[in-house]
Design a protein around this motif. Structure first.
Motif, PDB file in Angstrom:
ATOM      1  N   UNK A 153       0.825  -1.206   0.000  1.00  0.00           N
ATOM      2  CA  UNK A 153       0.000   0.000   0.000  1.00  0.00           C
ATOM      3  C   UNK A 153       0.856   1.251   0.000  1.00  0.00           C
ATOM      4  N   UNK A 154       0.488   2.188  -0.839  1.00  0.00           N
ATOM      5  CA  UNK A 154       1.116   3.490  -0.856  1.00  0.00           C
ATOM      6  C   UNK A 154       0.062   4.506  -1.282  1.00  0.00           C
ATOM      7  N   UNK A 155       0.221   5.779  -0.885  1.00  0.00           N
ATOM      8  CA  UNK A 155      -0.799   6.767  -1.244  1.00  0.00           C
ATOM      9  C   UNK A 155      -0.867   6.939  -2.757  1.00  0.00           C
ATOM     10  N   UNK A 156      -2.056   7.259  -3.250  1.00  0.00           N
ATOM     11  CA  UNK A 156      -2.262   7.384  -4.686  1.00  0.00           C
ATOM     12  C   UNK A 156      -1.615   8.658  -5.240  1.00  0.00           C
ATOM     13  N   UNK A 157      -1.808   9.758  -4.541  1.00  0.00           N
ATOM     14  CA  UNK A 157      -1.294  11.039  -5.032  1.00  0.00           C
ATOM     15  C   UNK A 157      -0.774  11.879  -3.882  1.00  0.00           C
ATOM     16  N   UNK A 158       0.239  12.702  -4.185  1.00  0.00           N
ATOM     17  CA  UNK A 158       0.752  13.677  -3.224  1.00  0.00           C
ATOM     18  C   UNK A 158       1.146  14.933  -3.989  1.00  0.00           C
ATOM     19  N   UNK A 159       1.063  16.060  -3.314  1.00  0.00           N
ATOM     20  CA  UNK A 159       1.494  17.321  -3.896  1.00  0.00           C
ATOM     21  C   UNK A 159       2.437  18.002  -2.914  1.00  0.00           C
ATOM     22  N   UNK A 160       3.517  18.569  -3.423  1.00  0.00           N
ATOM     23  CA  UNK A 160       4.487  19.250  -2.566  1.00  0.00           C
ATOM     24  C   UNK A 160       5.054  20.451  -3.314  1.00  0.00           C
ATOM     25  N   UNK A 161       5.648  21.357  -2.568  1.00  0.00           N
ATOM     26  CA  UNK A 161       6.153  22.603  -3.132  1.00  0.00           C
ATOM     27  C   UNK A 161       7.632  22.485  -3.469  1.00  0.00           C
ATOM     28  N   UNK A 162       7.996  23.130  -4.538  1.00  0.00           N
ATOM     29  CA  UNK A 162       9.402  23.170  -4.955  1.00  0.00           C
ATOM     30  C   UNK A 162      10.277  23.639  -3.798  1.00  0.00           C
ATOM     31  N   UNK A 163      11.382  22.931  -3.571  1.00  0.00           N
ATOM     32  CA  UNK A 163      12.298  23.267  -2.494  1.00  0.00           C
ATOM     33  C   UNK A 163      11.982  22.602  -1.175  1.00  0.00           C
ATOM     34  N   UNK A 164      10.815  22.013  -1.050  1.00  0.00           N
ATOM     35  CA  UNK A 164      10.394  21.385   0.203  1.00  0.00           C
ATOM     36  C   UNK A 164      10.897  19.949   0.297  1.00  0.00           C
ATOM     37  N   UNK A 165      10.473  19.282   1.388  1.00  0.00           N
ATOM     38  CA  UNK A 165      10.777  17.867   1.609  1.00  0.00           C
ATOM     39  C   UNK A 165       9.458  17.093   1.561  1.00  0.00           C
ATOM     40  N   UNK A 166       9.470  15.915   0.959  1.00  0.00           N
ATOM     41  CA  UNK A 166       8.263  15.095   0.932  1.00  0.00           C
ATOM     42  C   UNK A 166       8.638  13.664   1.295  1.00  0.00           C
ATOM     43  N   UNK A 167       7.739  13.008   2.018  1.00  0.00           N
ATOM     44  CA  UNK A 167       7.949  11.621   2.425  1.00  0.00           C
ATOM     45  C   UNK A 167       6.825  10.768   1.848  1.00  0.00           C
ATOM     46  N   UNK A 168       7.194   9.742   1.090  1.00  0.00           N
ATOM     47  CA  UNK A 168       6.221   8.839   0.486  1.00  0.00           C
ATOM     48  C   UNK A 168       6.315   7.503   1.221  1.00  0.00           C
ATOM     49  N   UNK A 169       5.204   7.102   1.828  1.00  0.00           N
ATOM     50  CA  UNK A 169       5.187   5.895   2.641  1.00  0.00           C
ATOM     51  C   UNK A 169       4.756   4.672   1.851  1.00  0.00           C
ATOM     52  N   UNK A 170       5.218   3.533   2.308  1.00  0.00           N
ATOM     53  CA  UNK A 170       4.843   2.258   1.707  1.00  0.00           C
ATOM     54  C   UNK A 170       4.752   1.222   2.824  1.00  0.00           C
ATOM     55  N   UNK A 171       3.617   0.551   2.913  1.00  0.00           N
ATOM     56  CA  UNK A 171       3.487  -0.553   3.864  1.00  0.00           C
ATOM     57  C   UNK A 171       3.270  -1.837   3.082  1.00  0.00           C
ATOM     58  N   UNK A 172       3.753  -2.924   3.653  1.00  0.00           N
ATOM     59  CA  UNK A 172       3.661  -4.195   2.933  1.00  0.00           C
ATOM     60  C   UNK A 172       3.442  -5.344   3.900  1.00  0.00           C
ATOM     61  N   UNK A 173       2.860  -6.401   3.365  1.00  0.00           N
ATOM     62  CA  UNK A 173       2.711  -7.649   4.110  1.00  0.00           C
ATOM     63  C   UNK A 173       3.203  -8.756   3.198  1.00  0.00           C
ATOM     64  N   UNK A 174       4.166  -9.512   3.672  1.00  0.00           N
ATOM     65  CA  UNK A 174       4.702 -10.596   2.868  1.00  0.00           C
ATOM     66  C   UNK A 174       5.416 -11.602   3.758  1.00  0.00           C
ATOM     67  N   UNK A 175       5.680 -12.779   3.198  1.00  0.00           N
ATOM     68  CA  UNK A 175       6.510 -13.761   3.886  1.00  0.00           C
ATOM     69  C   UNK A 175       7.786 -13.948   3.074  1.00  0.00           C
ATOM     70  N   UNK A 176       8.867 -14.284   3.758  1.00  0.00           N
ATOM     71  CA  UNK A 176      10.120 -14.481   3.049  1.00  0.00           C
ATOM     72  C   UNK A 176      10.693 -13.190   2.487  1.00  0.00           C
ATOM     73  N   UNK A 177      10.540 -12.108   3.232  1.00  0.00           N
ATOM     74  CA  UNK A 177      10.999 -10.792   2.756  1.00  0.00           C
ATOM     75  C   UNK A 177      12.475 -10.840   2.379  1.00  0.00           C
ATOM     76  N   UNK A 178      12.768 -10.270   1.208  1.00  0.00           N
ATOM     77  CA  UNK A 178      14.132 -10.313   0.711  1.00  0.00           C
ATOM     78  C   UNK A 178      14.585  -8.957   0.180  1.00  0.00           C
ATOM     79  N   UNK A 179      13.821  -7.904   0.481  1.00  0.00           N
ATOM     80  CA  UNK A 179      14.264  -6.573   0.078  1.00  0.00           C
ATOM     81  C   UNK A 179      13.128  -5.714  -0.443  1.00  0.00           C
ATOM     82  N   UNK A 180      13.322  -4.402  -0.369  1.00  0.00           N
ATOM     83  CA  UNK A 180      12.324  -3.451  -0.840  1.00  0.00           C
ATOM     84  C   UNK A 180      12.997  -2.450  -1.758  1.00  0.00           C
ATOM     85  N   UNK A 181      12.373  -2.186  -2.878  1.00  0.00           N
ATOM     86  CA  UNK A 181      12.926  -1.308  -3.910  1.00  0.00           C
ATOM     87  C   UNK A 181      12.011  -0.104  -4.100  1.00  0.00           C
TER      88      UNK A 181
END
Lengths: 117, 109
Positions: B5-33
């Motif tokens: 899951x991740x948010x569908x859309x985000x808006x941010x201002x030039x020069x600012x900082x933005x954080x895009x979140x991602x949550x996941x459920x899985x077995x045998x986790x071997x990395x996130x890209x």
């Protein structure tokens, strides 16, 4: 330069026709993949291959077929059985590994946009 | 199966900082890209996390918490060219990458 070449970039198809999308890589990667992308959707896996002459179905394989006769090539055929083929198709390749840096990082081609008329 | 899951859309201002979140459920986790995809183009690789913590790469950083099934991509000093979709993808076992639906980021002046 090494990379992945997909062709054609744009393709129009009449209903009932089969079409084949080409994907060639010169990265010496063992694994190749086909993903489909629809507006507002993520990438969904159609087929993948980790070795020549072998391939596996992904989540949405119905209506598609592939072959892997050469390491460098992984063509995708969209058959008339695919009910909604209009989409952006992405081919990718990767080194197969256990998750260390470099392994499993997908390198993508530029994509092929298929439109059914 | 996997659930990403991740948010569908985000808006941010030039020069600012933005954080895009991602949550996941899985077995045998071997990395996130994380991948960046400009409209009509192919995705390009941004970052890879397999251990907990923060990986910094220029203006972009990526964080992972395996116990929480959570990652974020942090973009600093936003530029107009950062307007793109950002795709979170999870590697589990020997299966191919599974992608989330992507977050479309719009950077405004």
């Amino acid at each position: 330069d090494g990379g992945i070449t997909q062709s054609p970039k744009y393709l129009f198809r009449k209903e009932g026709q089969n079409v084949t999308l080409s994907c060639e890589q010169n990265l010496n990667h063992d694994a190749m993949y086909w993903y489909r992308q629809d507006p507002g959707q993520g990438l969904r896996l159609i087929y993948y291959s980790q070795i020549v002459n072998d391939f596996q179905k992904g989540d949405i394989a119905e209506g598609y077929s592939v072959s892997r006769e050469k390491k460098e090539s992984f063509p995708l055929t969209v058959t008339s059985a695919q009910k909604n083929p209009t989409a952006f198709y992405l081919c990718a390749s990767s080194i197969i590994g256990t998750g260390g840096s470099g392994a499993n990082v997908l390198t993508f081609g530029a994509g092929s946009r298929l439109t059914v008329l | 199966g996997q659930n990403i899951d991740q948010p569908t859309e985000m808006t941010a201002t030039e020069g600012a900082i933005v954080q895009i979140n991602c949550t996941y459920q899985t077995s045998g986790f071997n990395g996130l890209f994380w991948y960046q995809q400009h409209a009509g183009e192919a995705p390009t690789f941004l970052s890879y996390n397999v251990l907990d913590g923060l990986e910094e790469k220029g203006r972009f950083s990526s964080f992972l918490s395996r116990s929480k099934g959570y990652s974020y991509l942090l973009l600093k000093e936003l530029q107009m060219k950062d307007s793109a979709s950002y795709l979170c993808a999870v590697l589990s076992g020997n299966t191919p990458l599974v992608f989330g639906k992507g977050t479309r980021l719009s950077v405004i002046a």
